[in-house]
Structures are given as structure tokens and as C-alpha cells.
Scaffold this motif. Structure first.
Motif, PDB file in Angstrom:
ATOM      1  N   GLN A   1      38.686  80.056 -93.477  1.00  0.00           N
ATOM      2  CA  GLN A   1      38.208  80.584 -94.756  1.00  0.00           C
ATOM      3  C   GLN A   1      39.363  80.700 -95.747  1.00  0.00           C
ATOM      4  O   GLN A   1      40.424  81.231 -95.410  1.00  0.00           O
ATOM      5  N   LEU A   2      39.147  80.225 -96.967  1.00  0.00           N
ATOM      6  CA  LEU A   2      40.153  80.348 -98.014  1.00  0.00           C
ATOM      7  C   LEU A   2      40.358  81.821 -98.344  1.00  0.00           C
ATOM      8  O   LEU A   2      39.405  82.531 -98.676  1.00  0.00           O
ATOM      9  N   LYS A   3      41.603  82.300 -98.238  1.00  0.00           N
ATOM     10  CA  LYS A   3      41.905  83.712 -98.503  1.00  0.00           C
ATOM     11  C   LYS A   3      42.676  83.903 -99.805  1.00  0.00           C
ATOM     12  O   LYS A   3      42.439  84.847-100.535  1.00  0.00           O
ATOM     13  N   ASN A   4      43.657  83.037-100.075  1.00  0.00           N
ATOM     14  CA  ASN A   4      44.501  83.175-101.261  1.00  0.00           C
ATOM     15  C   ASN A   4      44.927  81.815-101.767  1.00  0.00           C
ATOM     16  O   ASN A   4      44.978  80.847-101.007  1.00  0.00           O
ATOM     17  N   LYS A   5      45.269  81.786-103.063  1.00  0.00           N
ATOM     18  CA  LYS A   5      45.878  80.601-103.666  1.00  0.00           C
ATOM     19  C   LYS A   5      47.203  81.040-104.275  1.00  0.00           C
ATOM     20  O   LYS A   5      47.270  82.090-104.917  1.00  0.00           O
ATOM     21  N   TYR A   6      48.244  80.247-104.038  1.00  0.00           N
ATOM     22  CA  TYR A   6      49.575  80.550-104.540  1.00  0.00           C
ATOM     23  C   TYR A   6      50.079  79.351-105.344  1.00  0.00           C
ATOM     24  O   TYR A   6      49.779  78.218-105.002  1.00  0.00           O
ATOM     25  N   GLY A   7      50.855  79.624-106.358  1.00  0.00           N
ATOM     26  CA  GLY A   7      51.494  78.527-107.082  1.00  0.00           C
ATOM     27  C   GLY A   7      52.526  77.867-106.187  1.00  0.00           C
ATOM     28  O   GLY A   7      52.435  76.691-105.861  1.00  0.00           O
TER      29      GLY A   7
END
Length: 93
Positions: free
Chosen positions: A64-70
Motif C-alpha cells: 500500500q502506498l503510504k508516502n511520497k517524497y521528493g
């Protein structure tokens, strides 16, 4: 000693892990950590200790996608493996 001749032939056609890592810089990868967490993004750079810098990074826990970071930096001793993505990030990898 008869195996040395065959070994020379194999080394000419076989990529080393270092060759693989050099070839995937700038490409989408999946980095799996010892904890089971996956990071997917563009491999910016890595060093001899497997410390990794990634761009456009997404963190997946149990699929499951939890976070997006640059940008993300991962310490090498946490890395289980690095794999090339089958799809690009634009395709929804």
C-alpha cells in the motif's frame, strides 16, 4: 584448472553487480529494505556502501502506498535488494 578457460569466456559475457548498478542510474527502481518496506523511484546515485539517493520516491508498506517524497536517502545497511521497475512511474508502477 580446466575451468579457467571457461571462466574467461563467461566473464566476457556476464555483467557484474557493479555493471548492473551503473547501468540503472537514472532509471526507475524498487529498493526493498530489511524491514519489508519498498521504496520506488528514480535512482539518483549510490556508493560502495549501498547508500542510495532516490528522486520521486514513493514508500509502500504491505503493498500500500503510504508516502511520497521528493528526494529520499537510504542507508545501505538497511537495503535487502535493488530491482529495476518493470513499469515506469508514469505508468503507475
Amino acid at each position: 584448472m580446466s575451468g579457467t578457460g571457461g571462466g574467461d569466456k563467461a566473464s566476457a559475457t556476464t555483467k557484474t553487480p557493479a555493471d548492473f548498478l551503473k547501468s540503472i542510474r537514472g532509471r526507475p527502481v524498487v529498493v526493498k529494505l530489511n524491514s519489508g518496506v519498498d521504496y520506488r523511484g528514480i535512482l539518483a546515485c549510490l556508493d560502495g556502501y549501498m547508500n542510495i539517493a532516490m528522486e520521486q520516491t514513493e514508500e509502500y508498506v504491505n503493498g500500500q502506498l503510504k508516502n511520497k517524497y521528493g528526494d529520499a536517502f537510504i542507508r545501505g545497511n538497511n537495503v535487502l535488494y535493488i530491482s529495476t521497475s518493470k513499469r515506469t512511474l508514469a505508468d503507475g508502477a
